[in-house]
Scaffold this active site. Structure first.
Site, PDB file in Angstrom:
ATOM      1  N   ARG A   1       0.955  -1.181  -0.044  1.00 29.78           N
ATOM      2  CA  ARG A   1       0.078   0.126  -0.174  1.00 29.78           C
ATOM      3  C   ARG A   1       0.887   0.999  -0.015  1.00 29.78           C
ATOM      4  NH1 ARG A   1      -2.551   0.311   6.095  1.00 29.78           N
ATOM      5  NH2 ARG A   1      -0.705   0.222   7.131  1.00 29.78           N
TER       6      ARG A   1
ATOM      7  N   ASN B   1      -4.932   8.421   4.542  1.00 32.21           N
ATOM      8  CA  ASN B   1      -4.721   7.408   5.851  1.00 32.21           C
ATOM      9  C   ASN B   1      -3.157   7.405   6.201  1.00 32.21           C
ATOM     10  OD1 ASN B   1      -6.020   5.321   7.755  1.00 32.21           O
ATOM     11  ND2 ASN B   1      -4.113   4.092   6.770  1.00 32.21           N
ATOM     12  N   GLU B   2      -3.066   7.686   7.314  1.00 29.48           N
ATOM     13  CA  GLU B   2      -1.816   7.710   7.959  1.00 29.48           C
ATOM     14  C   GLU B   2      -0.622   8.128   6.906  1.00 29.48           C
ATOM     15  OE1 GLU B   2      -0.834   4.039   9.871  1.00 29.48           O
ATOM     16  OE2 GLU B   2      -2.080   4.471  11.647  1.00 29.48           O
TER      17      GLU B   2
ATOM     18  N   GLU C   1      -7.395   5.174  15.944  1.00 29.53           N
ATOM     19  CA  GLU C   1      -7.333   3.810  15.644  1.00 29.53           C
ATOM     20  C   GLU C   1      -6.670   3.238  17.012  1.00 29.53           C
ATOM     21  OE1 GLU C   1      -5.230   2.226  12.204  1.00 29.53           O
ATOM     22  OE2 GLU C   1      -6.096   3.863  10.885  1.00 29.53           O
TER      23      GLU C   1
ATOM     24  N   TRP D   1       1.863  -6.652  12.989  1.00 28.45           N
ATOM     25  CA  TRP D   1       2.995  -6.145  12.223  1.00 28.45           C
ATOM     26  C   TRP D   1       3.987  -6.117  13.044  1.00 28.45           C
ATOM     27  CZ3 TRP D   1       3.805  -1.730  14.893  1.00 28.45           C
ATOM     28  CH2 TRP D   1       2.650  -0.996  15.482  1.00 28.45           C
TER      29      TRP D   1
ATOM     30  N   GLU E   1      -3.696  -8.207   6.619  1.00 27.40           N
ATOM     31  CA  GLU E   1      -4.069  -7.884   8.082  1.00 27.40           C
ATOM     32  C   GLU E   1      -5.260  -8.942   8.582  1.00 27.40           C
ATOM     33  OE1 GLU E   1      -4.928  -3.850   7.662  1.00 27.40           O
ATOM     34  OE2 GLU E   1      -2.810  -3.180   8.266  1.00 27.40           O
ATOM     35  N   LYS E   2      -5.115 -10.217   8.029  1.00 25.83           N
ATOM     36  CA  LYS E   2      -6.132 -11.013   8.361  1.00 25.83           C
ATOM     37  C   LYS E   2      -6.120 -11.464   9.712  1.00 25.83           C
ATOM     38  CE  LYS E   2      -4.288 -15.036   5.999  1.00 25.83           C
ATOM     39  NZ  LYS E   2      -3.234 -14.292   5.278  1.00 25.83           N
ATOM     40  N   PHE E   3      -4.693 -11.417  10.308  1.00 21.99           N
ATOM     41  CA  PHE E   3      -4.397 -11.796  11.727  1.00 21.99           C
ATOM     42  C   PHE E   3      -4.478 -10.562  12.715  1.00 21.99           C
ATOM     43  CE2 PHE E   3      -2.596 -15.430   9.708  1.00 21.99           C
ATOM     44  CZ  PHE E   3      -3.516 -16.337  10.050  1.00 21.99           C
ATOM     45  N   HIS E   4      -4.973  -9.284  12.123  1.00 25.62           N
ATOM     46  CA  HIS E   4      -5.065  -8.140  13.052  1.00 25.62           C
ATOM     47  C   HIS E   4      -6.410  -8.208  13.874  1.00 25.62           C
ATOM     48  CE1 HIS E   4      -5.024  -4.058  14.334  1.00 25.62           C
ATOM     49  NE2 HIS E   4      -3.920  -3.919  13.943  1.00 25.62           N
TER      50      HIS E   4
END
Ligand code: GLA
Length: 665
Positions: A111, A149-150, A307, A315, A355-358
């Site tokens: 990204r 974003n950020e 957030e 991460w 980010e599926k494990f976030h």
């Protein structure tokens, strides 16, 4: 700055409906209602969906999501969708891609793969913002605009030809002539003198050390360029909307490329993203510091936590889940330090993507989970403490913080690579926190006169105006604690000659002759039994009292800590890194003499107490991070339980209390 768009302490989250089908959206809004979600950030990463092909816009799905949220009376924090360019843009225009210092391109597939100075990116992103602003600028559900974003999280420093061109323009504006640039950058050194602007460029990878002044200006330029993307998007939005506009900052331990002091005046609302960082020795202390700094950016007013994670992130090298009660403790630490909105990344845990494990408010396992129950409990707590919104944090102490000093103190060719600016700031801040003292974190240009004590850690780069402000403050009765490697250089990273620390020599009443850093595992004894690490200096007192001396090594007998009366104030200098205990004792002594009033009793950092007030009302937040019950004096009513508290407030291990205070009878 404008008031936060939702009354009370708002609960919010990022929502990425692009990743889900419409039947899931319906379940989502129902569950959002049952959790009490007030504000939802959408369309943050929406670009490839709303503009699937160049110039072809498709808002069908976004329209439906907005209407669904609106029907359920959930307010929207609407993203401009420019956070990450779609593949068609980088495929058609690879020159948009960012280039690293070694000249290699960073590719799409992650990204934020764009150069902040790219004219093509700017043009395409603003065209998109215009479409979105036209369509939703007056939509009643939109409470806030979320630009990009950020910004600059991954791509702040770009070294491509477009960046080089923009950097030259920025330098021309700053210096006017090439002669002035040569002077500022000290290019007489190593035959670096420039004859013409075309010869000047960004500090690409070199064979030796780089020119630190060039690197410093490149940091300044890069921060400004990323801000420019924000400002350009705001300019487009403003033509279509009266709603407050912001972006999510990253006041955190691992992002350092953006000078948010210069960003803050451009934000309608200050919003920060914060994640506990388990790479640090004391993640909860860093959270407190980041929250205090965010409040500083908001000039002391309310801010929003845009957030945080309900549980683990994905991460860090080891992504720890939160312990029972930790989410509540973290959240209340933010609220105690001025946050009036608490939002999460993200609503529903992703099934795919990086980010599926976030973690998320709604975990993969659904609502029959501890995580969901904790989120429900948190929402109830935020409702119960809603009346604190709008009050301000009480602090009689300040810590001075400077991104420019961060950049310059860590420039090439410094005395010690083991001295990290932020570590030094944290070291000072930790002493205050353990002393139970609430500190504002302020800009180096801030008006210091309302503080009893100002701690100035490792403030390496000091402008003449900043030095004069500190001098005036101490002269007028202020107390300062200045720590080593402060006051060394001017705004061009030029050494202030005549003895260290040139900017503060007179105020501190000392002359530093030689900087003598230590090897990372070495220590030097001090005459009070403590020891110093990382740094020593050959100093002589020139008016100051010597408070502690080095007790061994080549500087044995020489000053390690000094104290100088200057005007009607007092100025301390600490020429080494004291142990945490030693630093706490020293700062405690300085705080006593300055008349600072701690909120919590001195402790090992596990007990936080912060007061918010607005004149008439006063609230005491107490957070116990430790395993044992803690106690402190207080009077009032606990907003969480309704219980009266008369005299002693007990907080169980891991627990929190929020008190509406009453005056002691
Ligand atoms: C940042 C970003 C989010 C997400 C989270 C993960 O805060 O803004 O998009 O990537 O990190 O922690």
């Amino acid at each position: 700055m404008r008031p936060l768009p939702i009354p009370g302490i708002a609960l919010g989250c990022d929502y990425n409906p692009e990743q889900w089908s419409p039947d899931v959206w319906r379940e989502d809004v129902t569950l959002m209602r049952s959790l009490g979600v007030d504000l939802v950030a959408i369309n943050v990463f929406g670009w490839s969906e709303v503009e699937p092909r160049p110039g072809e816009y498709d808002f069908k799905r976004l329209d439906s999501v907005i209407e669904l949220l609106h029907q359920h009376e959930i307010r929207i924090n609407l993203g401009t969708a420019t956070a990450s360019p779609p593949p068609w843009l980088t495929a058609r225009h690879p020159e948009v891609l960012p280039v690293a210092a070694d000249g290699t391109t960073r590719h799409p597939g992650g990204r934020q793969a764009y150069c902040p100075s790219s004219p093509i990116f700017r043009e395409r992103s603003l065209a998109l913002v215009e479409q979105i602003a036209q369509r939703y600028g007056r939509h009643p559900a939109v409470a806030l605009w979320h630009v990009s974003n950020e910004l600059g999280c991954h791509n702040a420093l770009c070294y491509c030809p477009a960046s080089a061109e923009a950097f030259r323009g920025w330098l021309r504006d700053r210096y006017g002539t090439i002669a002035a640039l040569n002077e500022a950058w000290g290019t007489a050194f190593w035959s670096q003198r420039y004859g013409d602007w075309t010869e000047v460029g960004p500090p690409l990878a070199v064979l030796s050390l780089r020119n630190p002044a060039q690197a410093l200006d490149f940091q300044r330029f890069s921060s400004d360029q990323v801000l420019e993307q924000y400002r350009s998007e705001v300019a487009v939005l403003r033509a279509y909307t009266d709603v407050p506009i912001t972006t999510n900052l990253m006041v955190t331990a691992h992002i350092r490329n953006l000078n948010y002091w210069s960003w803050a005046p451009h934000l309608d609302v200050v919003a920060n993203d914060h994640y506990l960082d388990h790479r640090l020795a004391d993640p909860a202390a860093e959270l407190s510091f980041a929250a205090d700094l965010t409040r500083g950016l908001a000039s002391g007013r309310s801010w929003m936590l845009m957030e945080q994670a309900a549980g683990a992130v994905n991460w860090q090298p080891h992504n720890l889940a939160k312990d029972p009660g930790e989410l509540l403790r973290n959240t209340l630490a933010h609220v105690a330090r001025g946050a009036d909105a608490i939002c999460f990344f993200q609503w529903r845990a992703s099934a795919q993507g990086a980010e599926k494990f976030h973690s998320a408010l709604l975990p993969h396992a659904g609502t029959d989970t501890t995580a969901w129950r904790e989120a429900m409990e948190l929402s109830a707590v935020l409702d119960r403490i809603g009346e604190v919104a709008g009050t301000t944090v009480e602090a009689d102490t300040a810590v001075l913080f400077s991104w420019e000093s961060w950049w310059a103190a860590e420039g090439d060719g410094r005395p010690s690579e083991a001295v990290h600016y932020l570590d030094q700031v944290h070291h000072s801040y930790r002493a205050l926190r353990e002393l139970g003292i609430t500190a504002d974190v302020v800009a180096p240009e801030a008006d210091l006169t309302r503080y009893r004590l100002v701690v100035i850690p490792c403030h390496y780069l000091v402008t003449d105006a900043q030095a004069a402000a500190v001098r005036r403050y101490v002269e007028g009765g202020g107390h300062v604690v200045v720590t080593f490697f402060s006051g060394i250089a001017d705004e061009h990273d030029r050494i202030r000659l005549g003895g260290y620390p040139g900017a503060f020599r007179d105020v501190l009443g000392i002359v530093g002759e030689e900087l003598r850093p230590l090897l990372p595992d070495a220590a030097v004894a001090l005459d009070d039994g403590d020891h110093g690490r990382l740094w020593t200096e050959r100093l002589r007192a020139a008016g100051a009292d010597v408070v502690r001396r080095f007790a061994d090594g080549p500087l044995a007998g020489g000053p390690a800590v000094t104290r100088n009366r200057y005007g009607s104030g007092l100025a301390w200098y600490v020429a080494t890194q004291l142990t945490p205990d030693g630093m706490r004792r020293l700062v405690g002594d300085a705080a006593d003499r300055a008349g600072v009033r701690p909120v919590a009793p001195e402790n090992d950092g596990t007990l936080e107490a912060v007061r918010r007030r607005d004149g008439r009302r006063s609230y005491l937040f107490v957070i116990n991070h430790g395993p044992h019950e803690a106690e402190l004096a207080a009077h009032g009513q606990d907003l969480l339980t309704g219980e009266p508290v008369t005299g002693r407030l007990r907080v169980r291990g891991g627990g929190v209390r929020v008190l509406r205070e009453e005056p002691t009878p």
